[in-house]
Design a protein around this motif. Structure first.
Motif, PDB file in Angstrom:
ATOM      1  N   ILE A 153       0.822  -1.221   0.000  1.00 24.38           N
ATOM      2  CA  ILE A 153       0.000   0.000   0.000  1.00 24.38           C
ATOM      3  C   ILE A 153       0.857   1.272   0.000  1.00 24.38           C
ATOM      4  N   PHE A 154       2.011   1.239   0.619  1.00 31.69           N
ATOM      5  CA  PHE A 154       2.841   2.456   0.642  1.00 31.69           C
ATOM      6  C   PHE A 154       3.525   2.682  -0.713  1.00 31.69           C
ATOM      7  N   ALA A 155       3.847   1.607  -1.423  1.00 31.82           N
ATOM      8  CA  ALA A 155       4.371   1.755  -2.787  1.00 31.82           C
ATOM      9  C   ALA A 155       3.312   2.400  -3.680  1.00 31.82           C
ATOM     10  N   LYS A 156       2.047   2.029  -3.445  1.00 32.22           N
ATOM     11  CA  LYS A 156       0.951   2.638  -4.227  1.00 32.22           C
ATOM     12  C   LYS A 156       0.781   4.109  -3.873  1.00 32.22           C
ATOM     13  N   ILE A 157       0.959   4.444  -2.594  1.00 31.36           N
ATOM     14  CA  ILE A 157       0.915   5.857  -2.187  1.00 31.36           C
ATOM     15  C   ILE A 157       2.057   6.623  -2.861  1.00 31.36           C
ATOM     16  N   LEU A 158       3.243   6.042  -2.886  1.00 36.03           N
ATOM     17  CA  LEU A 158       4.388   6.710  -3.526  1.00 36.03           C
ATOM     18  C   LEU A 158       4.126   6.959  -5.005  1.00 36.03           C
ATOM     19  N   ARG A 159       3.413   6.053  -5.656  1.00 36.35           N
ATOM     20  CA  ARG A 159       3.114   6.212  -7.088  1.00 36.35           C
ATOM     21  C   ARG A 159       1.842   7.017  -7.315  1.00 36.35           C
ATOM     22  N   ASP A 160       1.240   7.528  -6.222  1.00 39.46           N
ATOM     23  CA  ASP A 160      -0.018   8.290  -6.297  1.00 39.46           C
ATOM     24  C   ASP A 160      -1.157   7.454  -6.892  1.00 39.46           C
ATOM     25  N   GLU A 161      -1.088   6.148  -6.706  1.00 45.79           N
ATOM     26  CA  GLU A 161      -2.177   5.282  -7.176  1.00 45.79           C
ATOM     27  C   GLU A 161      -3.331   5.264  -6.178  1.00 45.79           C
ATOM     28  N   THR A 195       6.561  -9.837  10.055  1.00 46.52           N
ATOM     29  CA  THR A 195       5.284 -10.135  10.706  1.00 46.52           C
ATOM     30  C   THR A 195       5.463 -10.418  12.199  1.00 46.52           C
ATOM     31  N   ALA A 196       6.452 -11.218  12.523  1.00 43.06           N
ATOM     32  CA  ALA A 196       6.672 -11.559  13.930  1.00 43.06           C
ATOM     33  C   ALA A 196       7.075 -10.341  14.752  1.00 43.06           C
ATOM     34  N   GLY A 197       7.610  -9.326  14.066  1.00 42.97           N
ATOM     35  CA  GLY A 197       7.995  -8.088  14.737  1.00 42.97           C
ATOM     36  C   GLY A 197       6.884  -7.060  14.781  1.00 42.97           C
ATOM     37  N   GLY A 198       5.703  -7.424  14.241  1.00 40.65           N
ATOM     38  CA  GLY A 198       4.559  -6.522  14.300  1.00 40.65           C
ATOM     39  C   GLY A 198       4.319  -5.726  13.033  1.00 40.65           C
ATOM     40  N   GLN A 199       5.120  -5.986  11.969  1.00 41.73           N
ATOM     41  CA  GLN A 199       4.975  -5.221  10.729  1.00 41.73           C
ATOM     42  C   GLN A 199       3.790  -5.741   9.906  1.00 41.73           C
ATOM     43  N   GLU A 200       3.006  -4.813   9.358  1.00 43.87           N
ATOM     44  CA  GLU A 200       1.853  -5.175   8.524  1.00 43.87           C
ATOM     45  C   GLU A 200       2.000  -4.696   7.087  1.00 43.87           C
ATOM     46  N   VAL A 201       2.693  -3.580   6.895  1.00 50.60           N
ATOM     47  CA  VAL A 201       2.928  -3.056   5.541  1.00 50.60           C
ATOM     48  C   VAL A 201       4.438  -3.144   5.290  1.00 50.60           C
ATOM     49  N   ILE A 231      -3.870   6.525   8.344  1.00 49.00           N
ATOM     50  CA  ILE A 231      -5.336   6.678   8.304  1.00 49.00           C
ATOM     51  C   ILE A 231      -6.033   5.958   9.460  1.00 49.00           C
ATOM     52  N   MET A 232      -5.269   5.228  10.259  1.00 50.73           N
ATOM     53  CA  MET A 232      -5.815   4.636  11.498  1.00 50.73           C
ATOM     54  C   MET A 232      -4.984   5.163  12.660  1.00 50.73           C
ATOM     55  N   PRO A 233      -5.113   6.466  12.935  1.00 49.79           N
ATOM     56  CA  PRO A 233      -4.178   7.113  13.867  1.00 49.79           C
ATOM     57  C   PRO A 233      -4.370   6.665  15.305  1.00 49.79           C
ATOM     58  N   ARG A 234      -3.278   6.295  15.924  1.00 53.27           N
ATOM     59  CA  ARG A 234      -3.313   5.888  17.337  1.00 53.27           C
ATOM     60  C   ARG A 234      -3.101   7.085  18.255  1.00 53.27           C
ATOM     61  N   THR A 235      -2.692   8.212  17.655  1.00 52.20           N
ATOM     62  CA  THR A 235      -2.593   9.488  18.366  1.00 52.20           C
ATOM     63  C   THR A 235      -2.971  10.573  17.369  1.00 52.20           C
ATOM     64  N   ASP A 236      -3.408  11.725  17.847  1.00 52.65           N
ATOM     65  CA  ASP A 236      -3.606  12.855  16.950  1.00 52.65           C
ATOM     66  C   ASP A 236      -2.236  13.268  16.419  1.00 52.65           C
ATOM     67  N   GLY A 237      -2.120  13.326  15.095  1.00 56.22           N
ATOM     68  CA  GLY A 237      -0.840  13.677  14.478  1.00 56.22           C
ATOM     69  C   GLY A 237      -0.004  12.471  14.087  1.00 56.22           C
ATOM     70  N   HIS A 238      -0.530  11.268  14.285  1.00 57.25           N
ATOM     71  CA  HIS A 238       0.190  10.026  13.923  1.00 57.25           C
ATOM     72  C   HIS A 238       0.518  10.048  12.430  1.00 57.25           C
ATOM     73  N   CYS A 239       1.799  10.078  12.118  1.00 62.57           N
ATOM     74  CA  CYS A 239       2.219  10.080  10.718  1.00 62.57           C
ATOM     75  C   CYS A 239       3.355   9.087  10.510  1.00 62.57           C
ATOM     76  N   LEU A 240       3.661   8.843   9.245  1.00 61.78           N
ATOM     77  CA  LEU A 240       4.608   7.805   8.845  1.00 61.78           C
ATOM     78  C   LEU A 240       5.663   8.404   7.942  1.00 61.78           C
ATOM     79  N   VAL A 241       6.913   8.014   8.137  1.00 61.86           N
ATOM     80  CA  VAL A 241       8.010   8.451   7.260  1.00 61.86           C
ATOM     81  C   VAL A 241       8.548   7.228   6.538  1.00 61.86           C
ATOM     82  N   ILE A 242       8.648   7.345   5.205  1.00 59.32           N
ATOM     83  CA  ILE A 242       9.119   6.219   4.392  1.00 59.32           C
ATOM     84  C   ILE A 242      10.200   6.705   3.425  1.00 59.32           C
ATOM     85  N   PRO A 243      11.089   5.783   3.022  1.00 61.16           N
ATOM     86  CA  PRO A 243      12.014   6.118   1.940  1.00 61.16           C
ATOM     87  C   PRO A 243      11.288   5.990   0.603  1.00 61.16           C
ATOM     88  N   LYS A 244      11.721   6.786  -0.387  1.00 62.58           N
ATOM     89  CA  LYS A 244      11.091   6.667  -1.712  1.00 62.58           C
ATOM     90  C   LYS A 244      11.587   5.439  -2.459  1.00 62.58           C
TER      91      LYS A 244
END
Ligand code: 5GP
Length: 138
Positions: free
Chosen positions: A9-17, A93-99, A35-48
């Protein structure tokens, strides 16, 4: 190590799909709202450039992502008058990663206020406003 899947899903966000509420970007990194914020202001930083997580990231990718994490974390602390910042980062997955595209979570935190449970869709108008507030503080 499993191969990188460019249909995540993040690759699709990077491609504006698919749409996202973008906060900041430079040549190497992008920050957008969760989009499922656990705090107000919850954001994500990714490499391109693609990588699954910290385990296969290059040192250059990690350096670029951490520079953006620091920049956005400071802006989010100001924007939300936060007392502190929690960073989260999960690997496989075992470390809690979903995307499976490397990402760091940034959470503005207020003393005594717990994070909300994961997996609850947020209010899109509120999230849009939170993105604008962080961007304005940058
Ligand atoms: P993790 O892989 O670190 O466990 O978490 C992935 C994060 O991605 C979760 O916090 C989840 O809310 C977020 N997420 C899942 N799907 C989407 C999406 O389509 N757009 C955005 N902006 N965030 C998403």
């Amino acid at each position: 190590m499993t191969a990188y899947d460019d249909q995540n899903i993040f690759a699709k966000i990077l491609r504006d799909e698919i749409p996202s509420f973008k906060v900041y970007e430079d040549d190497e990194t992008l920050c957008f709202m969760d989009i499922m914020p656990r705090t107000d202001g919850h954001c994500l930083v990714i490499p391109k450039m693609p990588c699954r997580n910290v385990l296969d990231a290059s040192d250059a990718q990690l350096a670029a992502v951490m520079a953006t994490v620091k920049k956005v974390a400071n802006a989010a602390k100001v924007a939300f008058a936060a007392d502190g910042i929690t960073l989260q980062q999960f690997n496989e997955t075992a470390g809690g990663q979903e995307v499976f595209h490397l990402h760091f979570h940034i959470h503005p935190r207020h003393a005594g206020l717990p994070m909300r449970p994961a997996g609850q869709m947020g209010d899109m108008d509120a999230i849009k406003g939170h993105a604008a507030a962080i961007a304005a503080a940058l």
